[in-house]
Design a protein around this motif. Structure first.
Motif, short mmCIF file in Angstrom:
data_model
loop_
_atom_site.label_atom_id
_atom_site.label_comp_id
_atom_site.label_asym_id
_atom_site.label_seq_id
_atom_site.Cartn_x
_atom_site.Cartn_y
_atom_site.Cartn_z
N ILE A 1 41.20 55.71 47.98
CA ILE A 1 42.15 54.59 47.83
C ILE A 1 43.43 55.19 47.27
CG2 ILE A 1 42.62 52.39 46.69
CD1 ILE A 1 39.65 51.81 46.70
N GLU A 2 44.46 55.26 48.11
CA GLU A 2 45.66 56.02 47.75
C GLU A 2 46.56 55.32 46.74
OE1 GLU A 2 47.58 57.32 51.29
OE2 GLU A 2 46.05 58.86 51.70
N ASN A 3 46.57 54.00 46.76
CA ASN A 3 47.35 53.26 45.76
C ASN A 3 46.41 52.27 45.06
OD1 ASN A 3 49.13 51.77 44.22
ND2 ASN A 3 50.74 51.78 45.79
N PRO A 4 45.55 52.77 44.17
CA PRO A 4 44.52 51.93 43.58
C PRO A 4 45.07 50.76 42.76
CG PRO A 4 44.56 54.08 42.51
CD PRO A 4 45.45 54.17 43.70
N GLU A 5 46.25 50.96 42.13
CA GLU A 5 46.81 49.87 41.32
C GLU A 5 47.20 48.68 42.20
OE1 GLU A 5 50.63 49.35 38.42
OE2 GLU A 5 49.47 51.21 38.20
N GLN A 6 47.88 48.96 43.29
CA GLN A 6 48.25 47.90 44.22
C GLN A 6 47.01 47.23 44.82
OE1 GLN A 6 50.90 49.07 47.43
NE2 GLN A 6 50.25 47.35 48.69
N PHE A 7 46.03 48.07 45.19
CA PHE A 7 44.80 47.53 45.77
C PHE A 7 44.09 46.62 44.77
CE2 PHE A 7 40.24 47.55 46.44
CZ PHE A 7 40.15 47.21 47.78
N ARG A 8 44.05 47.07 43.50
CA ARG A 8 43.39 46.26 42.46
C ARG A 8 44.04 44.87 42.37
NH1 ARG A 8 44.11 46.54 36.92
NH2 ARG A 8 46.29 46.15 37.49
N ASP A 9 45.38 44.84 42.35
CA ASP A 9 46.10 43.56 42.26
C ASP A 9 45.78 42.66 43.45
OD1 ASP A 9 47.19 44.59 39.99
OD2 ASP A 9 49.18 44.96 40.83
N GLU A 10 45.82 43.21 44.64
CA GLU A 10 45.55 42.42 45.85
C GLU A 10 44.11 41.93 45.87
OE1 GLU A 10 46.62 45.21 48.84
OE2 GLU A 10 48.79 44.86 48.65
N HIS A 11 43.21 42.80 45.41
CA HIS A 11 41.78 42.44 45.42
C HIS A 11 41.48 41.34 44.41
CE1 HIS A 11 38.08 43.66 47.35
NE2 HIS A 11 37.45 43.38 46.22
N HIS A 12 42.14 41.40 43.27
CA HIS A 12 41.98 40.35 42.27
C HIS A 12 42.42 39.01 42.84
CE1 HIS A 12 41.82 39.61 37.67
NE2 HIS A 12 41.69 38.46 38.29
N GLN A 13 43.57 39.02 43.51
CA GLN A 13 44.08 37.77 44.11
C GLN A 13 43.13 37.25 45.19
OE1 GLN A 13 47.96 39.53 45.04
NE2 GLN A 13 48.92 37.94 43.81
N LEU A 14 42.53 38.15 45.96
CA LEU A 14 41.55 37.76 46.99
C LEU A 14 40.37 37.05 46.35
CD1 LEU A 14 40.27 37.86 49.85
CD2 LEU A 14 39.37 40.12 49.23
N CYS A 15 39.85 37.61 45.26
CA CYS A 15 38.70 37.02 44.59
C CYS A 15 39.03 35.64 44.00
CB CYS A 15 38.17 37.94 43.49
SG CYS A 15 37.44 39.46 44.13
N ILE A 16 40.26 35.50 43.47
CA ILE A 16 40.70 34.20 42.94
C ILE A 16 40.73 33.18 44.08
CG2 ILE A 16 42.67 32.94 42.01
CD1 ILE A 16 43.36 35.49 40.39
N ARG A 17 41.29 33.59 45.21
CA ARG A 17 41.38 32.67 46.37
C ARG A 17 40.01 32.22 46.85
NH1 ARG A 17 41.67 33.46 51.88
NH2 ARG A 17 42.02 35.71 51.83
N LEU A 18 39.01 33.11 46.73
CA LEU A 18 37.67 32.80 47.22
C LEU A 18 36.73 32.31 46.12
CD1 LEU A 18 37.17 35.77 49.73
CD2 LEU A 18 37.71 33.38 50.25
N ASN A 19 37.29 32.02 44.95
CA ASN A 19 36.49 31.44 43.85
C ASN A 19 35.33 32.34 43.41
OD1 ASN A 19 37.93 28.83 44.16
ND2 ASN A 19 36.81 28.79 46.10
N LEU A 20 35.50 33.66 43.52
CA LEU A 20 34.44 34.59 43.14
C LEU A 20 34.57 34.98 41.67
CD1 LEU A 20 34.42 37.01 46.21
CD2 LEU A 20 33.02 34.98 45.83
N LEU A 21 33.44 35.18 41.02
CA LEU A 21 33.41 35.71 39.66
C LEU A 21 32.59 36.99 39.68
CD1 LEU A 21 32.66 32.42 37.65
CD2 LEU A 21 34.88 33.47 38.10
N GLY A 22 32.87 37.90 38.72
CA GLY A 22 32.09 39.13 38.68
C GLY A 22 32.85 40.28 38.09
N ARG A 23 32.30 41.47 38.28
CA ARG A 23 32.92 42.69 37.78
C ARG A 23 33.16 43.64 38.93
NH1 ARG A 23 28.40 42.80 34.11
NH2 ARG A 23 28.89 41.73 32.16
N ILE A 24 34.40 44.10 39.08
CA ILE A 24 34.78 45.01 40.16
C ILE A 24 35.55 46.18 39.54
CG2 ILE A 24 36.10 45.28 42.30
CD1 ILE A 24 35.68 42.24 42.72
N ILE A 25 35.21 47.37 39.98
CA ILE A 25 35.93 48.57 39.53
C ILE A 25 36.62 49.20 40.74
CG2 ILE A 25 35.76 50.88 38.53
CD1 ILE A 25 33.28 49.87 37.01
#
Length: 318
Positions: free
Chosen positions: A15-39
């Motif tokens: 993952i070449e830009n992990p910080e950007q990916f983390r932000d986008e992934h967090h927003q994805l999980c919020i949109r889909l009402n998911l809870l949990g732990r992701i690294i």
């Protein structure tokens, strides 16, 4: 059919830009009402999330559509409720803490699918090695498996002396979902072990796809469920109550926040001792109310996944 799904997954990939990916992934999980732990790390993605069947299906579809996660496999379980109280998407250096000087994208042990593992595990020259922490294997492990008294995978090099005589055997490593074995099996190869295998998808996948035969006890998991059934063929209880010594597979956290030990505690002792592992713990002025589960979620007052996302953004900007 239960109303929630729990997804367990990992993938070693660049993952070449992990910080950007983390932000986008967090927003994805919020949109889909998911809870949990992701690294999220430069070396890949590791997570456990829970949500409705429809939201989990959409999450799996979106993740798998990304070519970087082509090889990612989801272990899908059912749950009566969300398995988490919060959503945490964190940026780290590794997707599982190990500090082992290996790269799973270069070399690992041979991956065994559950049915192949089932056939191979009882052969005379085969040894099973548990790569989990001591409190995890105390409540459940494979019959005859070697276990280490270690708190985390970083301590694996300290236990090499215990298994050095097995270098010519067929060694199969296993863990909860398979992720620890990617680096642990690679490390064993580097240490001169000649025939190294790993249970692909870990204990959870073996239970879901092959019935969990010969896994004794329960499998410790890192969510509200604490420990789950795996063996549908020949289940036995191997753990004993921390207080009275009677057989039990009820894993709890001590009700004393100052202690918070992971221990097995039978129902009677749980009720009698208010969910504490020792009498001294009962005297803790901050003793948490024991509800019979022994799981204590962190305070969620005022929390929302979006607030969690914003607080992460603020901390990253400092």
């Amino acid at each position: 059919m239960k109303p929630y799904r729990v997804l367990l997954y990992y993938c070693y990939t660049t993952i070449e830009n992990p910080e950007q990916f983390r932000d986008e992934h967090h927003q994805l999980c919020i949109r889909l009402n998911l809870l949990g732990r992701i690294i999220v790390a430069p070396e890949g993605l590791n997570g456990t999330v829970s949500g409705s069947p429809a939201d989990c299906e959409e999450y799996m579809r979106i993740v798998k559509a990304d070519p970087r996660f082509d090889s990612l496999e989801f272990k899908v379980d059912e749950s009566d409720e969300h398995a988490f109280q919060k959503l945490n998407v964190r940026l780290k250096n590794e997707i599982v803490n190990s500090d082992l000087p290996v790269d799973p994208l270069v070399r690992t042990g041979i991956h065994l699918e559950p049915e192949d593992f089932k056939k191979l595990k009882d052969e005379e020259d085969v040894v099973l090695i548990d790569m989990r922490s001591n409190y995890e294997h105390s409540v459940g492990k494979f019959k005859g498996a070697i276990t280490f008294d270690m708190e985390n995978l970083r301590e694996l090099p300290q236990h090499m002396e215990e298994i050095k005589h097995l270098k010519k055997k067929k060694v199969i490593t296993y863990c909860t979902g398979g992720i620890k074995c990617e680096k642990a099996s690679a490390y064993l190869i580097d240490q001169g072990f000649e025939n190294v295998y790993q249970l692909h998808g870990g204990i959870i996948k073996y239970g879901l796809e092959a019935g969990g035969e010969d896994f004794d006890g329960k499998c410790y998991v890192f969510d509200n469920r604490v420990a789950v059934e795996v063996n549908q063929v020949n289940p036995v209880v191997i753990a004993t109550c921390y207080r009275c010594g009677s057989p039990t597979d009820r894993m709890i956290n001590c009700a004393s926040p100052a202690c918070n030990n992971h221990v097995t505690l039978c129902e009677n002792c749980g009720d009698e001792h208010q969910g504490t592992c020792r009498n001294e713990c009962k005297a803790d002025p901050n003793l948490r109310p024991y509800d019979g589960t022994g799981y204590y979620a962190k305070e969620t007052r005022g929390y929302s996944p979006l607030l969690g996302y914003r607080s992460q953004q603020a901390s990253m900007s400092h």
